[in-house]
Design a protein around this motif. Structure first.
Motif, mmCIF file in Angstrom:
data_model
loop_
_atom_site.group_PDB
_atom_site.id
_atom_site.type_symbol
_atom_site.label_atom_id
_atom_site.label_comp_id
_atom_site.label_asym_id
_atom_site.label_seq_id
_atom_site.Cartn_x
_atom_site.Cartn_y
_atom_site.Cartn_z
ATOM 1 N N TYR A 88 0.810 3.154 -3.269
ATOM 2 C CA TYR A 88 -0.266 3.564 -4.131
ATOM 3 C C TYR A 88 -0.241 5.216 -4.187
ATOM 4 O O TYR A 88 -0.337 5.779 -5.267
ATOM 5 C CB TYR A 88 -1.693 3.180 -3.352
ATOM 6 C CG TYR A 88 -1.742 1.732 -2.916
ATOM 7 C CD1 TYR A 88 -1.211 0.901 -4.023
ATOM 8 C CD2 TYR A 88 -2.815 1.261 -2.281
ATOM 9 C CE1 TYR A 88 -1.498 -0.500 -3.659
ATOM 10 C CE2 TYR A 88 -3.069 0.186 -2.014
ATOM 11 C CZ TYR A 88 -2.233 -0.728 -2.790
ATOM 12 O OH TYR A 88 -2.831 -2.133 -2.798
ATOM 13 N N GLU A 134 -3.961 -1.639 -8.824
ATOM 14 C CA GLU A 134 -5.223 -1.248 -7.604
ATOM 15 C C GLU A 134 -5.983 -0.090 -7.792
ATOM 16 O O GLU A 134 -7.011 0.168 -7.686
ATOM 17 C CB GLU A 134 -4.219 -1.367 -6.358
ATOM 18 C CG GLU A 134 -5.125 -1.222 -4.939
ATOM 19 C CD GLU A 134 -5.973 -2.507 -4.874
ATOM 20 O OE1 GLU A 134 -7.234 -2.371 -4.362
ATOM 21 O OE2 GLU A 134 -5.568 -3.374 -5.108
ATOM 22 N N GLU A 173 -8.411 -0.428 -10.703
ATOM 23 C CA GLU A 173 -9.581 -1.050 -10.164
ATOM 24 C C GLU A 173 -10.404 -0.182 -9.411
ATOM 25 O O GLU A 173 -11.758 -0.332 -9.317
ATOM 26 C CB GLU A 173 -9.191 -2.336 -9.155
ATOM 27 C CG GLU A 173 -8.750 -3.428 -10.052
ATOM 28 C CD GLU A 173 -8.269 -4.261 -9.274
ATOM 29 O OE1 GLU A 173 -8.602 -4.571 -7.981
ATOM 30 O OE2 GLU A 173 -7.607 -5.381 -10.026
ATOM 31 N N TRP A 205 0.887 -1.235 0.130
ATOM 32 C CA TRP A 205 -0.029 -0.172 0.105
ATOM 33 C C TRP A 205 0.835 1.275 -0.227
ATOM 34 O O TRP A 205 0.374 2.268 -0.221
ATOM 35 C CB TRP A 205 -1.027 -0.009 1.204
ATOM 36 C CG TRP A 205 -0.497 0.205 2.499
ATOM 37 C CD1 TRP A 205 -0.045 -0.713 3.388
ATOM 38 C CD2 TRP A 205 0.037 1.463 3.269
ATOM 39 N NE1 TRP A 205 0.611 -0.210 4.641
ATOM 40 C CE2 TRP A 205 0.647 0.928 4.438
ATOM 41 C CE3 TRP A 205 -0.271 2.586 2.865
ATOM 42 C CZ2 TRP A 205 0.874 1.701 5.391
ATOM 43 C CZ3 TRP A 205 0.145 3.758 3.724
ATOM 44 C CH2 TRP A 205 1.009 3.234 5.000
#
Length: 123
Positions: A19, A75, A78, A16
């Motif tokens: 991101y 990610e 999506e 994460w």
């Protein structure tokens, strides 16, 4: 499976953590960029944070942090923070641009896909 809050990864950054830097990298490159330029820019943003494990070569022949940037792209895509673009180009959606400039580190829940001409959704 590791939770998103697990910062105790053994010698490398958790997934994460890539991101937001990816969104910031794309924004700094004008909102869209070639894959290689986007990855290079994320590397610059995270230069002081990457650990030894992030620089390891994986069995696939790729470096761990580069693979993590590619997973981060998936990610963001999506969650509609990236727009579908031509092959080899990564581009932020309007929601992605807003997220890139705000102080929220956590990735937002998927936003509705953008429809040309619609009123933007606030976060």
């Amino acid at each position: 499976a590791e939770s998103l809050s697990n910062d105790d990864s053994p010698g490398w950054l958790p997934q994460w953590r890539f991101y937001k830097p990816l969104a910031q990298a794309l924004l700094s490159l004008g909102g869209r960029a070639r894959t290689s330029d986007a990855i290079t820019e994320v590397g610059k943003i995270l230069a002081g944070q990457l650990q030894d494990g992030d620089r390891e070569m994986l069995k696939t022949g790729q470096v761990r942090w580069v693979v993590n940037v590619r997973f981060a792209r998936q990610e963001l895509k999506e969650r509609n923070l990236l727009n579908p673009t031509e092959p080899g180009i990564w581009g932020l959606s309007e929601a992605g641009k807003r997220w890139a400039v705000n102080d929220v580190v956590a990735i937002p829940a998927p936003v509705p896909p953008e429809i040309p001409g619609q009123i933007s959704f606030p976060f």
